[in-house]
Enzyme design. Structure first.
Site, short mmCIF file in Angstrom:
data_model
loop_
_atom_site.label_atom_id
_atom_site.label_comp_id
_atom_site.label_asym_id
_atom_site.label_seq_id
_atom_site.Cartn_x
_atom_site.Cartn_y
_atom_site.Cartn_z
N THR A 1 0.89 -7.65 -42.85
CA THR A 1 -0.57 -7.61 -42.51
C THR A 1 -0.67 -7.44 -40.91
O THR A 1 0.41 -7.65 -40.08
CB THR A 1 -1.30 -8.65 -43.23
OG1 THR A 1 -1.01 -8.66 -44.49
CG2 THR A 1 -2.65 -8.71 -42.71
N THR B 1 -4.44 -4.70 -44.11
CA THR B 1 -3.23 -4.96 -44.77
C THR B 1 -2.87 -3.80 -45.72
O THR B 1 -3.74 -3.30 -46.31
CB THR B 1 -2.95 -6.38 -45.27
OG1 THR B 1 -1.65 -6.39 -45.75
CG2 THR B 1 -3.90 -6.26 -46.49
N GLY C 1 0.31 -12.77 -42.72
CA GLY C 1 1.16 -14.03 -43.33
C GLY C 1 0.82 -14.30 -44.47
O GLY C 1 1.30 -15.55 -45.07
O1 DON Z 1 -5.06 -10.37 -48.44
C1 DON Z 1 -3.97 -11.08 -48.30
O2 DON Z 1 -4.24 -12.46 -48.48
C2 DON Z 1 -2.66 -10.57 -48.44
N1 DON Z 1 -2.64 -9.34 -48.86
C3 DON Z 1 -2.32 -10.50 -47.09
C4 DON Z 1 -0.68 -9.94 -47.09
C5 DON Z 1 -0.18 -10.34 -45.77
O3 DON Z 1 -0.46 -11.18 -44.72
C6 DON Z 1 1.34 -9.90 -45.56
N2 DON Z 1 2.03 -10.09 -44.48
N3 DON Z 1 2.18 -10.87 -43.70
#
Ligand code: DON
Length: 593
Positions: A404, A422, A497
């Protein structure tokens, strides 16, 4: 070994007065320039002990980037520069954020996107405050059990390939934000992104490494020839030109979001879905609508926070945790056993509520008022035992991808934008839209694909976040704006994250306002995380002493060390301007002027 006797001082019910006193005495935050010593902590003796451990990977006391007027911080130096270019043309923070967002889709395709979604939190200098939710939605043809096989087992189809995508919201969200709060035209703010896609940019080793790390995923789909010409990853030093993406961006700049949702980009996207067995249709795209929401406004020891409401869980979970912590004054010393224990027990309770009750407000009733109330937090604080872990049932942790991306912008007038966007996993579902030039998200995995079973972040979630057509999947994204006790803009921050977004964002804020760290130190300080289930404290390796970890285990906590936790990009007001710090654990750039 228990280094110190653990004692929490829980404020009594007449705490309003006490809190007010604490605020007056202890929270006069004086932002420091990074080349001077941090302000002496006034929260109590314990809070002066915020030194990093010997052997911790980051140095304390390094400088931040400084901007006298404005600052843009993102995971791509080129994208931050795109934002500053637009600011220097007279654009405001929203113009710059939209410019940075589109540029990230070009220069940081791991997470920057037009095939995903996100949340933008806006605070204008005149006091207006708004949040735009441009989260993906489940396609109309989606079904509750679409990722469960005939044997009742969850498949990987919510994470890889054509079925993993929600209907993208990024283009609708960015263009809508610009329309309402921007001052420049779409063509003006998209010019840097179009240039970067059309003329290309030089691939660096971090970009190549990150692509290579996802080689198996990306080469299954149609992005393989662009990113792995002749089967090998783009060489560092080579120029990446993205013609399809340049065309898509130019169409959007000329025709607006319609080009993406109804025009030729929609045609390419749907053709791609049909070729691969995906279910996103033209009706799904034409129906997509971003939603303006009222940010969650909360206070912590006199500071004001504006955070993201559902469909993100970020604001509620942060508020609930901070409200619990507010009952303890001062907080235990940074990095101490008591500190990790108290944060863990607060996180545990807030994440339990999050995982069980929250979801898309268009589909379920979120108990927002209760979860963010100070009285509820006080009752939770009263449950925390000073020297014993409470328990949540255990199961295996998921693996945490890190793709993200969050960016923070402040302009010369003091308008502020915090945006997190993301594809979910790195390069999302892996599906790359030929003709469109972009990766599709795998956001469907953020639903409880099988309520009670963990998703790829190990989050166990309930019915409120089960799949339903047209529903937004619950997010952890937490773009946050903090005002000081005088109501003046102080911080703009947020993270990538998965669930660690919530805890890392909050820890950086606590490091500044509780422990009086400079922004550079606050970003470099070791982080910890707990999300109720799995019932394990995750700490950054070498950031916490062996004695502290032993004490925690002695109290009944499971502890796991790992390298790196979350990816935060932050801005802090300092004397004479702004400090910007990009995530030291990752890549990016803080550009001020
Ligand atoms: O929206 C969310 O909470 C997740 N899709 C976020 C994904 C994410 O942060 C992945 N990377 N670090």
């Amino acid at each position: 070994m228990l280094a110190r006797k653990m004692q929490f001082r829980l404020l009594p019910s007449i705490g309003v007065t006490l809190i007010a006193t604490v605020v007056l005495v202890s929270c006069q935050h004086t932002p420091q320039s990074t080349d001077t010593a941090p302000a002496p902590a006034t929260l109590g003796d314990a809070n002066t002990r915020a030194a990093f451990l010997n052997g911790w990977r980051f140095q304390q006391g390094v400088p931040a980037s400084f901007g006298e007027h404005a600052m843009v911080v993102s995971n791509s130096m080129l994208a931050s520069e795109a934002g500053v270019e637009v600011l220097k043309q007279g654009g405001n923070a929203v113009d710059a954020a939209v410019a940075t967002g589109f540029a990230l889709a070009v220069t940081f395709p791991f997470a920057g996107n037009i095939g995903g979604g996100g949340f933008m939190n806006i605070r204008m200098a005149d006091g207006r405050s708004a949040a735009i939710d441009y989260r993906e939605v489940a396609p109309l043809a989606s079904t509750r059990n679409m990722y469960v096989d005939a044997n009742g087992k969850l498949t990987d189809k919510s994470t890889v390939g054509y079925l993993a995508s929600g209907v993208p919201g990024a283009v609708a969200g960015l263009t809508e934000a610009l329309k309402k709060y921007g001052t420049l035209s779409l063509a003006q703010v998209m010019a840097p992104a179009i240039r970067l896609a059309r003329d290309g940019f030089v691939v660096d080793s971090a970009f190549a490494r990150s692509l290579n790390g996802s080689k198996k995923l990306v080469t299954q789909f149609e992005g393989r020839s662009l990113f792995f010409p002749n089967g090998n990853v783009l060489a560092p030093g080579s120029r990446l030109v993205q013609r399809d993406l340049a065309r898509s961006l130019s169409l959007i700049a000329a025709e607006g979001a319609n080009a993406f949702y109804r025009g030729s980009i929609a045609d390419s996207l749907v053709a791609n879905m049909q070729r691969g067995g995906g279910i996103i249709t033209k009706v799904d795209l034409a129906n997509y609508t971003p939603v303006w929401r009222t940010p969650i406004r909360s206070t912590y020891r006199g500071y004001t926070l504006f955070t993201m409401p559902p469909a993100s869980s970020g604001g509620i979970t942060m508020t609930e945790t901070l409200n619990v912590l507010e009952n303890f004054a001062p907080l235990p010393a940074f990095g101490s056993t008591q500190y990790v224990h108290l944060l863990t027990e607060s996180y545990r309770r807030a994440f339990t509520d999050r995982n069980q009750t929250l979801g898309d407000p268009a589909f379920i009733k979120n108990p927002v008022d209760k979860l963010i109330s100070k009285s509820y937090a006080k009752s939770l604080a009263g449950q925390i035992e000073p020297s014993r872990a409470s328990k949540t049932a255990a199961f295996n942790a998921g693996v945490e991808p890190t793709h993200t991306t969050h960016y923070s912008v402040v302009d010369a007038k003091g308008n502020a934008v915090a945006t997190t966007t993301t594809l979910n996993g790195g390069f999302g579902s892996g599906v790359w839209v030929r003709g469109g030039g972009f990766f599709m998200n795998n956001e469907m995995d953020d639903f409880a694909a099988q309520p009670g079973s963990p998703n790829m972040f190990g989050l166990v979630q309930g019915e409120s976040n089960a799949i339903q057509p047209g529903k937004r999947m619950l997010s952890a994204m937490s773009p946050t704006i903090v005002l000081d006790q005088q109501g003046k803009l102080l911080m703009v921050t947020g993270a990538a994250g998965g669930p660690t977004i919530i805890t890392a964002t909050m820890e950086v804020i606590l490091n500044v306002i509780e422990f009086h760290m400079t922004l550079a130190d606050a970003m470099r300080a070791p982080r910890m995380h707990h999300q109720a289930l799995p019932d394990t404290i995750r700490v950054e390796a070498d950031g916490f002493s062996g004695a502290v970890l032993d004490s925690l285990k002695g109290m009944g906590h499971a502890v796991r060390e790992q390298t790196g936790l979350a990816n935060v990009n932050s801005i802090l007001r300092v004397a004479g301007g702004w400090h910007g710090v990009r995530e030291p654990r990752s890549v990016g750039g803080a550009v001020g002027y």
